[in-house]
Design an enzyme around this catalytic site. Structure first.
Site: not given
Length: 189
Positions: A14, A86, A89, A103, A105, A146, A175
């Site tokens: 999405s 998920l 990297i 990214n 979060h 993260d 988001e």
């Protein structure tokens, strides 16, 4: 010159779709490639519908540095966006795309981040902790899960009556509003 973005996704996609639609017709950036580590990710169907080239690139594929870098070069990728991806990297990609991998979060890092903290796991943890607010963190990707420098955080209130699904709905709204515009701002720099 238009910068080309590769969006890495593991699931629904999405955010990928939202980013792609946001950048349509923009002369600074475009989503040129969707990369999924899962062959059954719904994001692949979204890419087909949106006319964005896509490919499945597994954990084993990512282990091959030369092949992965060549694939991204062949697609003229300037910037990588993680959107529900998920896998960690690989270090070689972080070096090759230094401060050009971002990214999002679904919490206010450093709270509720790290291994195993994704999707509803985060929202359940926020609820269980009795937090009065949560939000999103957009950050650069590093070797620490993260742990990269924070680019932007946006907050939303959490009421004691909110379920994890209610929290998820609020976070998804943030988001949708802030991730695409933040990506565009970074690319324009």
């Amino acid at each position: 010159m238009t910068k080309k973005i590769a969006v890495f996704v593991s699931g629904n996609g999405s955010n990928f779709e939202n980013i792609t639609r946001f950048l349509e017709g923009n002369d600074k950036a475009e989503v040129a490639l969707l990369v999924s580590n899962k062959a059954d990710a719904y994001a692949l169907k979204r890419a087909e519908r949106l006319g964005v080239e896509s490919l499945v690139w597994t954990k084993t594929d990512f282990a091959d540095e030369q092949r992965t870098v060549r694939m991204l070069r062949d697609h003229h990728v300037d910037f990588i966006v993680l959107a529900g991806f998920l896998l960690m990297i690989p270090s070689y990609l972080i070096s090759h795309f230094n401060r050009r991998i971002v990214n999002i979060h679904p919490s206010l890092l450093p709270k509720f981040g790290g291994k195993g903290m994704y999707g509803n796991h985060v929202h359940e943890a926020v609820k269980e902790a009795g937090e009065s607010e949560t939000g999103i963190t957009i950050h650069y990707v590093t070797d620490v899960c993260d742990g990269g420098d924070i680019i932007r955080q946006e907050k939303t209130a959490v009421s004691p009556d909110d379920t994890p699904d209610d929290i998820a709905t609020k976070v998804h709204a943030l988001e949708k509003e802030f991730y695409p515009q933040t990506i565009l701002e970074l690319i324009k720099q």
